[in-house]
Design a protein around this motif. Structure first.
Motif, PDB file in Angstrom:
ATOM      1  N   GLU A  77       0.863  -1.178   0.000  1.00  0.00           N
ATOM      2  CA  GLU A  77       0.000   0.000   0.000  1.00  0.00           C
ATOM      3  C   GLU A  77       0.897   1.225   0.000  1.00  0.00           C
ATOM      4  OE1 GLU A  77      -2.875   0.068   3.146  1.00  0.00           O
ATOM      5  OE2 GLU A  77      -3.674  -1.913   2.606  1.00  0.00           O
ATOM      6  N   SER A  78       0.573   2.201  -0.860  1.00  0.00           N
ATOM      7  CA  SER A  78       1.354   3.435  -0.965  1.00  0.00           C
ATOM      8  C   SER A  78       0.425   4.632  -0.853  1.00  0.00           C
ATOM      9  CB  SER A  78       2.071   3.518  -2.319  1.00  0.00           C
ATOM     10  OG  SER A  78       2.814   2.373  -2.573  1.00  0.00           O
ATOM     11  N   TRP A  79       0.921   5.709  -0.256  1.00  0.00           N
ATOM     12  CA  TRP A  79       0.179   6.951  -0.180  1.00  0.00           C
ATOM     13  C   TRP A  79       1.175   8.096  -0.027  1.00  0.00           C
ATOM     14  CZ3 TRP A  79       0.663   3.315   3.539  1.00  0.00           C
ATOM     15  CH2 TRP A  79       1.128   3.705   4.798  1.00  0.00           C
ATOM     16  N   VAL A  80       0.710   9.305  -0.213  1.00  0.00           N
ATOM     17  CA  VAL A  80       1.555  10.491  -0.161  1.00  0.00           C
ATOM     18  C   VAL A  80       1.430  11.131   1.212  1.00  0.00           C
ATOM     19  CG1 VAL A  80       1.954  12.775  -1.175  1.00  0.00           C
ATOM     20  CG2 VAL A  80       1.298  10.847  -2.637  1.00  0.00           C
ATOM     21  N   THR A  81       2.560  11.448   1.828  1.00  0.00           N
ATOM     22  CA  THR A  81       2.528  12.112   3.129  1.00  0.00           C
ATOM     23  C   THR A  81       2.957  13.567   3.060  1.00  0.00           C
ATOM     24  OG1 THR A  81       4.755  11.351   3.694  1.00  0.00           O
ATOM     25  CG2 THR A  81       2.900   9.975   4.420  1.00  0.00           C
ATOM     26  N   LYS A  82       3.626  13.954   1.973  1.00  0.00           N
ATOM     27  CA  LYS A  82       4.065  15.344   1.842  1.00  0.00           C
ATOM     28  C   LYS A  82       4.233  15.688   0.375  1.00  0.00           C
ATOM     29  CE  LYS A  82       7.667  18.559   3.281  1.00  0.00           C
ATOM     30  NZ  LYS A  82       8.960  18.703   3.939  1.00  0.00           N
ATOM     31  N   ILE A  83       3.740  16.875   0.009  1.00  0.00           N
ATOM     32  CA  ILE A  83       3.966  17.424  -1.325  1.00  0.00           C
ATOM     33  C   ILE A  83       4.606  18.789  -1.119  1.00  0.00           C
ATOM     34  CG2 ILE A  83       2.967  18.117  -3.523  1.00  0.00           C
ATOM     35  CD1 ILE A  83       0.497  16.397  -2.797  1.00  0.00           C
ATOM     36  N   GLY A  84       5.840  18.919  -1.570  1.00  0.00           N
ATOM     37  CA  GLY A  84       6.536  20.198  -1.495  1.00  0.00           C
ATOM     38  C   GLY A  84       6.542  20.856  -2.864  1.00  0.00           C
ATOM     39  N   ALA A  85       7.330  21.892  -3.010  1.00  0.00           N
ATOM     40  CA  ALA A  85       7.438  22.580  -4.295  1.00  0.00           C
ATOM     41  C   ALA A  85       8.175  21.728  -5.314  1.00  0.00           C
ATOM     42  CB  ALA A  85       8.153  23.923  -4.105  1.00  0.00           C
ATOM     43  N   ALA A  86       9.202  20.986  -4.850  1.00  0.00           N
ATOM     44  CA  ALA A  86      10.036  20.219  -5.779  1.00  0.00           C
ATOM     45  C   ALA A  86      10.362  18.826  -5.249  1.00  0.00           C
ATOM     46  CB  ALA A  86      11.321  20.987  -6.078  1.00  0.00           C
ATOM     47  N   SER A  87       9.514  18.323  -4.361  1.00  0.00           N
ATOM     48  CA  SER A  87       9.699  16.953  -3.871  1.00  0.00           C
ATOM     49  C   SER A  87       8.390  16.449  -3.285  1.00  0.00           C
ATOM     50  CB  SER A  87      10.804  16.890  -2.802  1.00  0.00           C
ATOM     51  OG  SER A  87      10.386  17.538  -1.620  1.00  0.00           O
ATOM     52  N   LEU A  88       8.318  15.127  -3.136  1.00  0.00           N
ATOM     53  CA  LEU A  88       7.166  14.521  -2.493  1.00  0.00           C
ATOM     54  C   LEU A  88       7.660  13.334  -1.679  1.00  0.00           C
ATOM     55  CD1 LEU A  88       5.659  11.804  -4.448  1.00  0.00           C
ATOM     56  CD2 LEU A  88       6.610  13.579  -5.908  1.00  0.00           C
ATOM     57  N   THR A  89       6.893  12.966  -0.685  1.00  0.00           N
ATOM     58  CA  THR A  89       7.221  11.806   0.136  1.00  0.00           C
ATOM     59  C   THR A  89       6.107  10.794   0.005  1.00  0.00           C
ATOM     60  OG1 THR A  89       8.421  13.205   1.691  1.00  0.00           O
ATOM     61  CG2 THR A  89       7.818  10.996   2.453  1.00  0.00           C
ATOM     62  N   ILE A  90       6.511   9.566  -0.318  1.00  0.00           N
ATOM     63  CA  ILE A  90       5.578   8.454  -0.437  1.00  0.00           C
ATOM     64  C   ILE A  90       5.824   7.520   0.732  1.00  0.00           C
ATOM     65  CG2 ILE A  90       4.857   6.486  -1.848  1.00  0.00           C
ATOM     66  CD1 ILE A  90       5.903   8.020  -4.298  1.00  0.00           C
ATOM     67  N   ALA A  91       4.758   7.120   1.418  1.00  0.00           N
ATOM     68  CA  ALA A  91       4.839   6.142   2.502  1.00  0.00           C
ATOM     69  C   ALA A  91       4.320   4.813   1.986  1.00  0.00           C
ATOM     70  CB  ALA A  91       4.020   6.601   3.698  1.00  0.00           C
ATOM     71  N   TYR A  92       4.792   3.728   2.596  1.00  0.00           N
ATOM     72  CA  TYR A  92       4.395   2.386   2.163  1.00  0.00           C
ATOM     73  C   TYR A  92       4.221   1.468   3.370  1.00  0.00           C
ATOM     74  CZ  TYR A  92       7.673   3.891  -1.592  1.00  0.00           C
ATOM     75  OH  TYR A  92       8.396   4.575  -2.537  1.00  0.00           O
ATOM     76  N   GLU A  93       3.405   0.454   3.161  1.00  0.00           N
ATOM     77  CA  GLU A  93       3.369  -0.721   4.028  1.00  0.00           C
ATOM     78  C   GLU A  93       3.391  -1.945   3.130  1.00  0.00           C
ATOM     79  OE1 GLU A  93       1.036   0.744   8.034  1.00  0.00           O
ATOM     80  OE2 GLU A  93      -0.082  -0.437   6.554  1.00  0.00           O
ATOM     81  N   ILE A  94       4.286  -2.864   3.425  1.00  0.00           N
ATOM     82  CA  ILE A  94       4.325  -4.162   2.750  1.00  0.00           C
ATOM     83  C   ILE A  94       3.677  -5.127   3.716  1.00  0.00           C
ATOM     84  CG2 ILE A  94       5.775  -5.965   1.763  1.00  0.00           C
ATOM     85  CD1 ILE A  94       7.837  -3.817   1.072  1.00  0.00           C
ATOM     86  N   LYS A  95       2.576  -5.770   3.257  1.00  0.00           N
ATOM     87  CA  LYS A  95       1.755  -6.473   4.233  1.00  0.00           C
ATOM     88  C   LYS A  95       0.916  -7.582   3.639  1.00  0.00           C
ATOM     89  CE  LYS A  95      -1.651  -3.669   5.594  1.00  0.00           C
ATOM     90  NZ  LYS A  95      -2.317  -2.454   6.042  1.00  0.00           N
ATOM     91  N   ASP A  96       0.375  -8.368   4.520  1.00  0.00           N
ATOM     92  CA  ASP A  96      -0.715  -9.291   4.281  1.00  0.00           C
ATOM     93  C   ASP A  96      -1.881  -8.756   5.102  1.00  0.00           C
ATOM     94  OD1 ASP A  96       0.588 -11.143   2.596  1.00  0.00           O
ATOM     95  OD2 ASP A  96       1.478 -12.182   4.305  1.00  0.00           O
TER      96      ASP A  96
END
Length: 141
Positions: A77-96
């Protein structure tokens, strides 16, 4: 909050000498999910969004439980935790459904391959990413 779901197959070669998925392989799994999210799901046919390139500026990974080889894929599962002017942060969980193996995040910087330098996030990219933002996040301008 919407999450991108990626079904990632496990390969026999992913295992290490201890019989579980090697820690470095998890970076490959995250890459597969990130590429599926950013490129395959980018808005619009023929859209230039994310097609100019991007670079990874940072990875952070917490290994919670070992994952052993099996024939069933693992869910990322992936989602965005931060959107800056010239970068973004994607968070993940690898799971069952009943266990989480890894929690991670990646800072991604859009990159202009022709100019060989970072670039700002376009408005089209920002609109697309906003759909996957974590509930508590506020977007930077």
């Amino acid at each position: 909050m919407a999450r991108h779901i990626y079904s990632c197959p496990l390969r026999w070669s992913d295992m290490d000498a201890f019989g579980h998925v090697n820690n470095v392989v998890f970076l490959r799994y995250l890459e597969e999910a990130r590429i599926d999210f950013m490129f395959r799901l980018a808005p619009g046919d023929g859209s230039p969004s994310f097609s100019g390139g991007s670079v990874v500026a940072r990875h952070e990974i917490d290994y919670l439980r070992p994952l052993v080889h099996r024939h069933q894929p693992v869910t990322i599962e992936s989602w965005v935790t931060k959107i800056g002017a010239a970068s973004l942060t994607i968070a993940y969980e690898i799971k069952d459904p009943d266990v989480t193996y890894v929690r991670a995040s990646t800072v991604v910087v859009p990159f202009d391959l022709e100019a060989q330098r970072p670039r700002r996030i376009s408005e089209e990219e920002r609109r697309f990413l906003q759909e996957y933002v974590d509930d508590g996040m506020t977007s930077a301008a």
